[in-house]
Design a protein around this motif. Structure first.
Motif, PDB file in Angstrom:
ATOM      1  N   ASN A 492       0.806  -1.226   0.000  1.00 29.77           N
ATOM      2  CA  ASN A 492       0.000   0.000   0.000  1.00 29.77           C
ATOM      3  C   ASN A 492       0.838   1.275   0.000  1.00 29.77           C
ATOM      4  OD1 ASN A 492      -2.428   1.429   0.031  1.00 29.77           O
ATOM      5  ND2 ASN A 492      -2.460   1.543   2.271  1.00 29.77           N
ATOM      6  N   ARG A 494       1.856   5.062  -0.665  1.00 26.28           N
ATOM      7  CA  ARG A 494       1.039   6.280  -0.719  1.00 26.28           C
ATOM      8  C   ARG A 494       1.000   6.811  -2.148  1.00 26.28           C
ATOM      9  NH1 ARG A 494       3.582   9.701   3.426  1.00 26.28           N
ATOM     10  NH2 ARG A 494       4.740  10.591   1.668  1.00 26.28           N
ATOM     11  N   ALA A 495      -0.047   7.512  -2.477  1.00 26.24           N
ATOM     12  CA  ALA A 495      -0.274   7.946  -3.868  1.00 26.24           C
ATOM     13  C   ALA A 495       0.888   8.748  -4.425  1.00 26.24           C
ATOM     14  CB  ALA A 495      -1.567   8.756  -3.958  1.00 26.24           C
ATOM     15  N   ASP A 496       1.514   9.608  -3.609  1.00 24.56           N
ATOM     16  CA  ASP A 496       2.556  10.489  -4.136  1.00 24.56           C
ATOM     17  C   ASP A 496       3.878   9.768  -4.402  1.00 24.56           C
ATOM     18  OD1 ASP A 496       2.558  10.438  -1.165  1.00 24.56           O
ATOM     19  OD2 ASP A 496       4.382  11.614  -1.412  1.00 24.56           O
ATOM     20  N   ARG A 498       3.745   6.353  -5.442  1.00 22.78           N
ATOM     21  CA  ARG A 498       3.342   5.101  -6.078  1.00 22.78           C
ATOM     22  C   ARG A 498       4.031   4.868  -7.412  1.00 22.78           C
ATOM     23  NH1 ARG A 498      -2.724   4.835  -5.365  1.00 22.78           N
ATOM     24  NH2 ARG A 498      -2.055   4.745  -3.179  1.00 22.78           N
ATOM     25  N   ASP A 499       4.440   5.926  -8.098  1.00 19.33           N
ATOM     26  CA  ASP A 499       5.134   5.751  -9.369  1.00 19.33           C
ATOM     27  C   ASP A 499       6.521   5.147  -9.165  1.00 19.33           C
ATOM     28  OD1 ASP A 499       3.013   6.730 -10.761  1.00 19.33           O
ATOM     29  OD2 ASP A 499       3.782   8.785 -10.891  1.00 19.33           O
ATOM     30  N   LYS A 502       6.745   0.369  -5.473  1.00 17.82           N
ATOM     31  CA  LYS A 502       5.731  -0.590  -5.890  1.00 17.82           C
ATOM     32  C   LYS A 502       5.420  -1.581  -4.766  1.00 17.82           C
ATOM     33  CE  LYS A 502       5.882   1.152 -10.038  1.00 17.82           C
ATOM     34  NZ  LYS A 502       4.778   2.022 -10.533  1.00 17.82           N
ATOM     35  N   SER A 555      10.842   9.491   0.068  1.00 23.25           N
ATOM     36  CA  SER A 555       9.485   9.542   0.626  1.00 23.25           C
ATOM     37  C   SER A 555       9.486  10.497   1.809  1.00 23.25           C
ATOM     38  CB  SER A 555       9.024   8.154   1.073  1.00 23.25           C
ATOM     39  OG  SER A 555       7.726   8.212   1.628  1.00 23.25           O
TER      40      SER A 555
END
Length: 600
Positions: A492, A494-496, A498-499, A502, A555
């Motif tokens: 899971n 985080r969206a920011d 995620r690129d 993985k 991150s």
């Protein structure tokens, strides 16, 4: 016998048969067949009547659901001492009937499937051993054909002079002693003069902090023995199947052992299960409803006391570690809130009482039963019921009496192989120690459906349950340990991030420091320390291990706010309320200096 009257012949024959029965032993042989994923079982005995029935259990004590061992049995045969086949018929799926003259040696054999994982297995008795009807009170003996270099662990008594041979005084005792064998790690410790064995198996067994596990298990043994003034067995076995998670466990109690699937990380939830299963040595295995031994294995038992036997066990499994400094008070409060919420959030609590959730468990799952409760969990229900009863007895007696007295009185009734208690005995003992008012209160808590008065009982101790806002640190991902890799696995992201990050990525370092230690537990502790050390807005450099090599990902630490229920102290709590709380939470624990040392 020429010249003897027929009546005298019959009398002598009857006496000889009676003598044979009085020293009879039912012999079991188990041979593991790992390549086939089976156990080969043979049961040998001397027939004492012309008609003999053999049955396979339909359920296992501690698990109140139909399992029907007979469905798994294959290659079923019966032979006499000369190796001749004895014909059998099956009046039902779990019974085999045969005709054999008294004195005939009978061997009943079959196979049952058993999975060997990471070179080892643990097998349960009721799903493995059939019994001779009418002869469950006779001695049982087990001989295991153990392959070379295999290890074995069981709570059965070893037979002196016979390798891998064990005995039990009855089938009930025999079937309640599981066996672990194969590639095991076995450690031992002593508590109150009793030997305890820890048998570890599973793919993650190598990653267990064994010294810490021994300390935890020994301490649980020590403080529960302190509570009950001794241990009720000769030796004990912890059967552990280890996975690579950080926390969590599930178990099944036995007469002098337990079977637990546990997280190598040994978080607080895992330790709570250790305490729960060990407390069952008294509550359920010996302090028990009358129907829970001797057992009728053909049908599920009915008792309205499972809320006590399971839920109150879990109550003490968390209350006692708090008294003895293994858990802090916040952990006790957290578990109290979780159990209260589980009850209140289930609408069935308005229609089903703890007694009914226990008594009707066999009606669930289309009549096959479960190990949780009828429409609502008797674990959660029993936990909060035990709490409410405990506080009420303390309130009515000015702290002089408590649920401890009820538990120990039931122990005096049931110990030393005495019969189980009648269905109304818990109520009777609550009145005995709390006074006449406890009768109506008990009925309200246990026999009637409705909201549990947990907030009211907390208030009596100067506490309240309220919504509070808490902050948590978000590293940008969730994680699980990978002890074999000395890394943590990403889940899971985080969206920011995620690129770049993985699901399934292995993080081997954070800010240049290893992301996991040599064992799961040390890795968890290191990660927890890291989380404590980072601040909001701090940029973490994550070193990622991938098939193509290593990579780095950035991150940013964020702070998340959430609203949760917590137990907090009332600002205007009186000394009387604080005294009542102190008696509940700390009770009569060990002497100073013997409490658990968390610094080691």
């Amino acid at each position: 016998m020429r010249g003897q009257p027929l009546s005298r012949f019959i009398l002598i024959s009857s006496l000889a048969l009676a003598a044979l029965q009085s020293f009879a032993t039912i012999d079991y042989t188990v041979e593991p067949m790992p390549d086939a994923g089976e156990l080969r079982v043979a049961v040998s005995f001397t027939a004492d009547t012309t008609f003999t029935d053999i049955q396979a259990p339909n359920w296992a004590p501690g698990s109140y659901r139909l399992q029907e061992m007979s469905r798994t049995m294959k290659e079923v045969t019966a032979k006499d001492g000369a190796g001749q086949t004895i014909e059998m018929r099956q009046p039902n799926a779990y019974t085999w009937s045969m005709i054999a003259k008294p004195g005939t040696k009978v061997t009943f054999a079959y196979t049952v499937p058993r999975a060997f994982v990471a070179g080892a297995l643990e097998y349960p008795g009721p799903a493995t051993y059939v019994y001779v009807v009418g002869r469950k009170e006779e001695d049982c003996r087990l001989a295991v054909k153990l392959p070379k270099d295999w290890k074995i662990a069981t709570g059965l008594d070893p037979v002196r002079g016979s390798e891998h041979t064990y005995s039990a005084p009855t089938y009930d005792v025999f079937a309640d002693c599981p066996v672990s064998m194969g590639d095991l790690i076995i450690d031992t410790y002593a508590s109150r003069g009793r030997t305890h064995s820890i048998a570890l198996r599973g793919a993650a067994k190598e990653f267990v902090d064994r010294d810490y596990l021994i300390r935890i298990c020994k301490y649980i043994s020590d403080f529960q023995a302190d509570f009950f003034s001794g241990l009720p067995f000769k030796h004990y076995v912890w059967h552990f199947n280890v996975n690579d998670r950080t926390d969590g466990a599930g178990g099944l109690e036995h007469l002098n052992s337990t079977s637990i699937s546990m997280a190598a990380g040994m978080g607080v939830g895992t330790i709570g299960v250790y305490s729960h299963e060990y407390f069952h040595l008294w509550n359920v295995k010996r302090i028990r409803s009358a129907v829970l031994g001797p057992f009728d294995y053909t049908q599920l038992p009915k008792t309205g006391a499972l809320w006590w036997l399971e839920g109150v066990t879990d109550y003490y499994a968390h209350l006692l570690p708090t008294r003895y400094n293994l858990f802090d008070d916040q952990e006790l409060y957290r578990v109290l809130v979780n159990n209260h919420n589980a009850v209140q959030n289930n609408a069935a609590h308005l229609e089903v009482s703890p007694h009914e959730a226990s008594m009707r468990v066999g009606e669930t799952n289309n009549g096959r039963g479960n190990s949780n409760g009828y429409r609502i969990s008797y674990y959660n229900y029993g936990w909060v019921a035990g709490f409410c009863l405990d506080v009420e007895i303390r309130r009515l007696t000015g702290g002089k009496r408590s649920l401890d007295d009820v538990m120990k009185a039931l122990w005096e009734m049931c110990k030393d192989d005495q019969a189980g208690f009648p269905e109304d005995e818990i109520r009777r003992q609550c009145i005995r120690f709390g006074g006449p008012e406890m009768g109506a209160y008990y009925d309200k808590i246990v026999m009637d459906a409705g909201d549990m008065p947990v907030p009211e009982q907390l208030a009596r101790m100067g506490l309240e349950m309220k919504d509070v806002e808490e902050e948590t640190k978000d590293l940008g991902f969730n994680w699980a340990p990978m002890p074999g890799e000395k890394a943590i696995r990403v889940s899971n992201p985080r969206a920011d991030v995620r690129d770049a990050l993985k699901v399934g990525d292995l993080i081997v370092a954070i800010n240049g420091k290893p992301a996991c230690g040599d064992t799961t537990r040390s890795g968890v502790l290191a990660m927890n320390a890291l989380i404590e050390s980072v601040a909001e807005g701090e940029v973490l450099t994550l070193t990622i291990k991938r098939e193509s090599g290593t990579d780095t990902v950035k991150s940013t630490v964020q702070i998340r706010k959430r609203t949760v229920k917590r137990v907090v102290e009332l600002p205007n709590a009186t000394e009387e309320q604080k005294t009542l709380r102190a008696g509940w939470m700390y009770g009569k624990a060990m002497k100073p200096g013997t409490l658990f040392d968390h610094s080691k």
